[in-house]
Scaffold this motif. Sequence first.
Motif, PDB file in Angstrom:
ATOM      1  N   PRO A 139       0.790  -1.226   0.000  1.00 52.97           N
ATOM      2  CA  PRO A 139       0.000   0.000   0.000  1.00 52.97           C
ATOM      3  C   PRO A 139       0.826   1.283   0.000  1.00 52.97           C
ATOM      4  N   VAL A 140       2.013   1.246   0.624  1.00 48.15           N
ATOM      5  CA  VAL A 140       2.853   2.441   0.617  1.00 48.15           C
ATOM      6  C   VAL A 140       3.289   2.762  -0.808  1.00 48.15           C
ATOM      7  N   HIS A 163      -3.934  -2.520   5.525  1.00 49.31           N
ATOM      8  CA  HIS A 163      -3.256  -2.031   4.333  1.00 49.31           C
ATOM      9  C   HIS A 163      -3.922  -0.737   3.858  1.00 49.31           C
ATOM     10  N   ASP A 164      -5.264  -0.709   3.965  1.00 51.01           N
ATOM     11  CA  ASP A 164      -5.957   0.526   3.586  1.00 51.01           C
ATOM     12  C   ASP A 164      -5.526   1.677   4.487  1.00 51.01           C
ATOM     13  N   TYR A 168      -3.929   5.298   3.258  1.00 55.67           N
ATOM     14  CA  TYR A 168      -4.420   6.628   3.613  1.00 55.67           C
ATOM     15  C   TYR A 168      -3.319   7.450   4.286  1.00 55.67           C
ATOM     16  N   LYS A 169      -2.503   6.790   5.087  1.00 54.01           N
ATOM     17  CA  LYS A 169      -1.424   7.491   5.781  1.00 54.01           C
ATOM     18  C   LYS A 169      -0.423   8.088   4.795  1.00 54.01           C
ATOM     19  N   ALA A 179     -15.137   0.796  -2.215  1.00 53.37           N
ATOM     20  CA  ALA A 179     -15.651  -0.445  -1.636  1.00 53.37           C
ATOM     21  C   ALA A 179     -14.535  -1.114  -0.843  1.00 53.37           C
ATOM     22  N   VAL A 180     -14.938  -1.896   0.157  1.00 53.84           N
ATOM     23  CA  VAL A 180     -13.957  -2.640   0.939  1.00 53.84           C
ATOM     24  C   VAL A 180     -14.086  -4.124   0.626  1.00 53.84           C
ATOM     25  N   LYS A 181     -13.014  -4.841   0.905  1.00 53.65           N
ATOM     26  CA  LYS A 181     -12.996  -6.274   0.596  1.00 53.65           C
ATOM     27  C   LYS A 181     -13.552  -7.078   1.761  1.00 53.65           C
ATOM     28  N   ASP A 182     -14.473  -7.981   1.454  1.00 55.30           N
ATOM     29  CA  ASP A 182     -15.011  -8.912   2.439  1.00 55.30           C
ATOM     30  C   ASP A 182     -15.493 -10.133   1.660  1.00 55.30           C
TER      31      ASP A 182
END
Length: 211
Positions: A139-140, A163-164, A168-169, A179-182
């Motif tokens: 993610p970075v 990771h999300d 964002y950081k 959307a988010v993973k699920d």
Amino acid sequence: MIYTCDSCTARECSKEIKGPLPDNCPMKNSLLMESSFSEYLNEENHDFYVRSSEIEALGYCEWPRLREIMEFSRMMGYRHLGLAFCRGLSEEARITCRILRQNGFLVSSVICKAGGIDKTEAGISAKVHEGEFESMCNPVAQARFLEDAGTEFNITLGLCVGHDSLFYKYSHVNATAFAVKDRVTGHNPLSCIYLSRGYMRKRLEMSDGKA
């Protein structure tokens, strides 16, 4: 102070004329409330906040979230959007980017596995498929590649929990989740809430029952 707005029945925050507040109501901390409100008046936040609130009203119960993202981006004058997505949602990412581009946006997208670095190099021993090579999620790098591309607003699609947060950081611009993973719920995480007293009850219990 522990705040428990989830169990509040007074909901004085939604009333113009407010009655007695619960003992642990956040609104009783007037200094924190005032300092928080002042942030909306800061030049770097004000237009962003006002426009997002206007979009909420304009598309209320009419626009799907992707339309809201596009309308907000257009209102803010963003032309170049970034998409950080999970490899497991590659088809969804392809369609999302197509729709964004059809609506006039320039889109840069970066997959979570960018770099192809073995998980073990980052000290990760757990694998989804034991005995096979697995690239680490990155993610970075996703955030930094989108910065390199010059995106003006970033969107996440299906990044893993945590990771999300790192994305964002490190994102150089504001970002929102499409959307988010699920995988268990077909990427509809609220379904486990609606079924929490039935089919999903056992699946929501931690093994030792403790946080």
